[in-house]
Design a protein around this motif. Structure first.
Motif, mmCIF file in Angstrom:
data_model
loop_
_atom_site.group_PDB
_atom_site.id
_atom_site.type_symbol
_atom_site.label_atom_id
_atom_site.label_comp_id
_atom_site.label_asym_id
_atom_site.label_seq_id
_atom_site.Cartn_x
_atom_site.Cartn_y
_atom_site.Cartn_z
ATOM 1 N N LEU A 139 9.364 2.475 -3.158
ATOM 2 C CA LEU A 139 8.890 1.478 -2.185
ATOM 3 C C LEU A 139 8.801 2.084 -0.792
ATOM 4 O O LEU A 139 7.971 1.657 0.021
ATOM 5 C CB LEU A 139 9.821 0.258 -2.166
ATOM 6 N N GLY A 140 9.662 3.078 -0.510
ATOM 7 C CA GLY A 140 9.622 3.766 0.782
ATOM 8 C C GLY A 140 10.439 3.067 1.845
ATOM 9 O O GLY A 140 11.190 2.140 1.555
ATOM 10 N N GLY A 141 10.292 3.533 3.078
ATOM 11 C CA GLY A 141 11.137 3.052 4.177
ATOM 12 C C GLY A 141 10.508 1.921 4.967
ATOM 13 O O GLY A 141 9.390 1.477 4.680
ATOM 14 N N CYS A 142 11.257 1.472 5.976
ATOM 15 C CA CYS A 142 10.751 0.428 6.869
ATOM 16 C C CYS A 142 9.606 0.985 7.712
ATOM 17 O O CYS A 142 9.586 2.160 8.048
ATOM 18 C CB CYS A 142 11.868 -0.065 7.791
ATOM 19 N N ALA A 144 0.839 -1.208 0.000
ATOM 20 C CA ALA A 144 0.000 0.000 0.000
ATOM 21 C C ALA A 144 0.871 1.254 0.000
ATOM 22 O O ALA A 144 0.573 2.235 -0.691
ATOM 23 C CB ALA A 144 -0.927 -0.014 1.219
ATOM 24 N N GLN A 145 1.976 1.203 0.738
ATOM 25 C CA GLN A 145 2.914 2.339 0.775
ATOM 26 C C GLN A 145 3.462 2.620 -0.631
ATOM 27 O O GLN A 145 3.540 3.777 -1.060
ATOM 28 C CB GLN A 145 4.050 1.988 1.741
ATOM 29 N N ALA A 146 3.817 1.539 -1.351
ATOM 30 C CA ALA A 146 4.356 1.701 -2.710
ATOM 31 C C ALA A 146 3.281 2.211 -3.669
ATOM 32 O O ALA A 146 3.531 3.102 -4.486
ATOM 33 C CB ALA A 146 4.922 0.375 -3.210
ATOM 34 N N LEU A 147 2.073 1.675 -3.564
ATOM 35 C CA LEU A 147 0.983 2.067 -4.474
ATOM 36 C C LEU A 147 0.575 3.521 -4.240
ATOM 37 O O LEU A 147 0.201 4.234 -5.166
ATOM 38 C CB LEU A 147 -0.230 1.147 -4.294
ATOM 39 N N LYS A 148 0.682 3.944 -3.004
ATOM 40 C CA LYS A 148 0.368 5.342 -2.679
ATOM 41 C C LYS A 148 1.385 6.257 -3.362
ATOM 42 O O LYS A 148 1.021 7.259 -3.974
ATOM 43 C CB LYS A 148 0.403 5.537 -1.165
#
Ligand SMILES: *[C@@H]1O[C@H](CO)[C@@H](O)[C@H](O)[C@H]1NC(C)=O
Ligand SMILES: *[C@@H]1O[C@H](CO)[C@@H](O)[C@H](O)[C@H]1NC(C)=O
Ligand SMILES: *[C@@H]1O[C@H](CO)[C@@H](O)[C@H](O)[C@H]1NC(C)=O
Length: 281
Positions: A269-272, A208-212
């Motif tokens: 993809l963003g962070g942890c 969801a973080q990546a799709l956002k």
């Protein structure tokens, strides 16, 4: 011509033997899941097909046993976990990810794949395909399969399901983990967590973080068929989100990816994502 053919065949046989030797020595990563992970055809693809790019092929073999339309229940009833168990060698990894086909109802509406509702040891009685069946809950199916894989010397990754299109409401982002994400985490804890070699990947949250970050236009056009099944491009994104979740955790499999957490985090993809210490990441 004949000689050339014979030589080529001999060479092919030799290189096949070499490949078999290599893969026998390398642990296998077995994938159990549904269409969102499986090898698909046409306009859609499952993310399991892209996982191997993130591992050294001389050290790991990825074997995708996911199959469309299955749930934790039907994967169990059809003997598919049992078939994977037969292949498992000590040192292998098994990734289990279900949820898209596990909801829905039993009773007259039983489709053979809905689980008994609940997080514990509840059971439901049903008749499917003319046979009486005791239906277990999602965590029970995961724990039954997981315990057998652990006993065979494998380690486990229990992974939360991928989201449906997070942008489906007219360009407004909306997503939250569903009950299957919670059940997956619970099953990982109840199997003994990290100490027992069981890890949870909050795959849905990372996806969801990546799709956002990708935005509604890119995401929309990469669900070519419906709001669940991804194009090859988006399946690769889902694989990337899984790999990020894995490297953000503590498992040896996460340490073995070709990708550093920093390199992955520097992309869309963003962070942890942080969780409390009770979650076996
Ligand atoms: C089911 O779980 C409950 C609550 O954890 C427990 O008290 C009960 O003994 C369990 N029943 C069976 C049949 O395992
Ligand atoms: C990890 O690195 C490999 C090798 O550079 C690359 O092929 C793969 O796509 C990377 N994985 C992710 C998720 O970026
Ligand atoms: C830890 O985090 C999980 C997932 O967010 C949550 O379900 C659980 O209740 C939390 N546990 C504690 C002790 O805060």
């Amino acid at each position: 011509m004949k000689t050339t053919t014979a030589l080529t065949l001999a060479q092919a046989t030799m290189s096949m033997a070499a490949a078999v030797t290599t893969s026998a020595a390398a642990p296998t990563i077995h994938l159990c899941g549904d269409s969102t992970m499986a090898s698909m055809s046409g306009a859609i693809q499952g993310w399991g097909q892209y996982l191997h790019y993130s591992f050294d092929p001389t050290r790991y073999t990825v074997l995708n046993s996911a199959i469309a339309g299955r749930s934790a229940r039907s994967f169990t009833r059809e003997g598919r976990f049992a078939a994977v168990l037969k292949l498992v060698q000590p040192g292998d990894w098994v990734v289990i990810e279900f949820g898209h086909n596990d909801g829905g109802g039993l009773g007259s509406k039983d489709n053979g794949r809905s689980d008994c509702y609940g997080a514990g040891n509840e059971t439901c009685q049903t008749t499917y395909d003319g046979k009486a069946e005791t239906v277990e809950t999602y965590p029970t199916y995961l724990k039954q399969a997981g315990a057998a894989f652990l006993k065979a010397g494998a380690k486990l990754i229990l992974s939360a399901p991928t989201p449906n299109d997070v942008w489906s409401d007219k360009g407004v982002y909306s997503w939250g983990p569903d009950r299957f994400a919670y059940y997956t985490m619970l099953a990982a804890e109840e199997l003994g967590g990290i100490k027992a070699g069981v890890y949870f990947v909050p795959h849905g949250t990372y996806a969801a973080q990546a799709l956002k970050a990708l935005g509604s236009d890119v995401v929309h056009k990469n669900y070519p068929q419906d709001h669940t099944h991804t194009s090859p491009y988006l399946a690769d994104v889902m694989a990337g989100a899984f790999v990020l979740g894995l490297t953000c955790g503590t498992s040896d499999l996460g340490k073995a990816t070709l990708n550093s957490t920093a390199a992955l985090s520097g992309t869309f993809l963003g962070g942890c994502i942080s969780y409390n210490s009770t979650v076996p990441l």
